[in-house]
Design an enzyme around this catalytic site. Structure first.
Site, PDB file in Angstrom:
ATOM      1  N   SER A   1      51.728  44.265  38.931  1.00 43.60           N
ATOM      2  CA  SER A   1      52.087  45.133  40.458  1.00 43.60           C
ATOM      3  C   SER A   1      51.258  45.099  42.267  1.00 43.60           C
ATOM      4  CB  SER A   1      52.032  46.794  39.995  1.00 43.60           C
ATOM      5  OG  SER A   1      50.338  46.818  39.436  1.00 43.60           O
TER       6      SER A   1
ATOM      7  N   VAL B   1      49.988  46.653  27.753  1.00 40.19           N
ATOM      8  CA  VAL B   1      50.186  44.731  26.804  1.00 40.19           C
ATOM      9  C   VAL B   1      49.136  44.880  25.692  1.00 40.19           C
ATOM     10  CG1 VAL B   1      51.371  43.782  28.887  1.00 40.19           C
ATOM     11  CG2 VAL B   1      49.178  44.011  28.442  1.00 40.19           C
TER      12      VAL B   1
ATOM     13  N   ALA C   1      33.826  37.187  28.265  1.00 43.27           N
ATOM     14  CA  ALA C   1      34.079  36.510  26.641  1.00 43.27           C
ATOM     15  C   ALA C   1      35.728  36.373  26.890  1.00 43.27           C
ATOM     16  CB  ALA C   1      34.088  37.797  25.832  1.00 43.27           C
ATOM     17  N   ALA C   2      36.178  38.245  27.465  1.00 41.38           N
ATOM     18  CA  ALA C   2      37.893  37.929  27.512  1.00 41.38           C
ATOM     19  C   ALA C   2      38.198  36.452  28.381  1.00 41.38           C
ATOM     20  CB  ALA C   2      38.646  38.944  28.042  1.00 41.38           C
ATOM     21  N   LYS C   3      37.997  36.139  29.227  1.00 42.90           N
ATOM     22  CA  LYS C   3      38.104  35.078  29.866  1.00 42.90           C
ATOM     23  C   LYS C   3      37.965  33.532  29.479  1.00 42.90           C
ATOM     24  CE  LYS C   3      40.780  37.500  33.313  1.00 42.90           C
ATOM     25  NZ  LYS C   3      42.001  37.065  33.733  1.00 42.90           N
TER      26      LYS C   3
ATOM     27  N   SER D   1      39.380  32.759  34.005  1.00 42.01           N
ATOM     28  CA  SER D   1      38.834  33.057  34.981  1.00 42.01           C
ATOM     29  C   SER D   1      37.288  31.332  35.998  1.00 42.01           C
ATOM     30  CB  SER D   1      38.272  33.895  35.731  1.00 42.01           C
ATOM     31  OG  SER D   1      37.012  34.694  36.349  1.00 42.01           O
TER      32      SER D   1
ATOM     33  N   TYR E   1      34.166  40.694  30.292  1.00 39.00           N
ATOM     34  CA  TYR E   1      34.736  40.084  31.095  1.00 39.00           C
ATOM     35  C   TYR E   1      34.968  38.443  31.093  1.00 39.00           C
ATOM     36  CZ  TYR E   1      38.291  38.782  35.715  1.00 39.00           C
ATOM     37  OH  TYR E   1      38.940  38.277  36.326  1.00 39.00           O
TER      38      TYR E   1
END
Length: 248
Positions: free
Chosen positions: A15, A65, A158-160, A143, A156
């Protein structure tokens, strides 16, 4: 004819910012686009309207999600509307920045759940359709933070970084069925999220970039369009940095 004419793309977190640019770029190449959003229905509806004004087809679907049932619902809605899904772009992401010593478990979980688990759930929901037709493109938005780390972004980063590992593992699993899985790793991109850092931090960040400027959401979108295109048919398990040279 556009390179992706008639294909169906699902863009999570579509969005605003990078997701918005990706949705518009895929639509301009002929895709029918399912724009997923979490809370900003107005922005999602505006993108659908913009795509329809361009002469394209689009659908806005609300889903968190990070929740399995909602990730499945998102893909089911796409299948009901268009009969298939050819391209999945896992772009949904949030930040809850802070030094690790002060980071709450809730902030860690929220970022990992949306940014990494969300991608896993959407891939799981869409892979049967792609396996059945022996074709598909899955593109994760990772990222530079996931490649080189960033102070104050342990969750962030760690997730990326996890998205990079997920990309390579799933690329190996699905390659025999002609499904490619790649990642795009943006650097500092000029979005609302970046501007919220304040002028001083943006100026400091820009000074670290060899090209000496922030990227535009359209730069990332162009990389996604390429990885979704026939020209990228022999590329899988790859991480494409769109970062002005920041990670080199």
């Amino acid at each position: 004819m556009s390179t992706l004419e008639g294909q169906v793309a699902v863009v999570t977190g579509g969005s605003r910012g990078i997701g918005r640019a990706i949705a518009l770029a895929l639509a301009s190449e002929g895709c029918r686009v399912v724009v997923n959003y979490h809370s900003n229905a107005t922005a999602a509806d505006e993108i659908v309207e913009e795509i329809e004004t361009m002469g394209g087809e689009a659908l806005a679907v609300q889903a968190d999600v990070s929740i399995a049932e909602q990730a499945r619902l998102l893909i089911d809605r796409a299948l009901e509307a268009y009969g298939t899904v050819d391209i999945l772009v896992n772009n949904a992401g949030i930040t809850r920045d802070g030094l690790l010593m002060r980071m709450s478990e809730a902030d860690w979980d929220a970022v990992l759940d949306t940014n990494l688990k969300g991608a896993y759930l959407c891939i799981k929901a869409v892979q049967r359709t792609m396996l059945r037709k022996r074709a598909g493109r899955i593109i994760q938005i990772s990222s530079v933070s996931g490649l080189r780390g960033n102070a104050g972004q342990a969750n962030y980063a760690a997730a990326k970084a996890g998205l990079v590992g997920l990309t390579k593992a799933v690329a190996r699993e699905l390659a025999s069925r002609n499904i490619t899985v790649n990642a795009v790793a943006p650097g500092f991109v000029d979005t609302e999220m970046t501007q919220a850092l304040g002028l001083d931090l943006v100026t400091q960040a820009t000074a670290q970039i060899p090209l000496q400027r922030l990227g535009a959401p359209e730069d990332v979108a162009a990389a996604v369009v390429f990885l979704a295109s026939p020209q990228a048919a022999y590329i899988t398990g790859h991480v494409l940095c769109v970062d002005g040279g920041l990670a080199m």
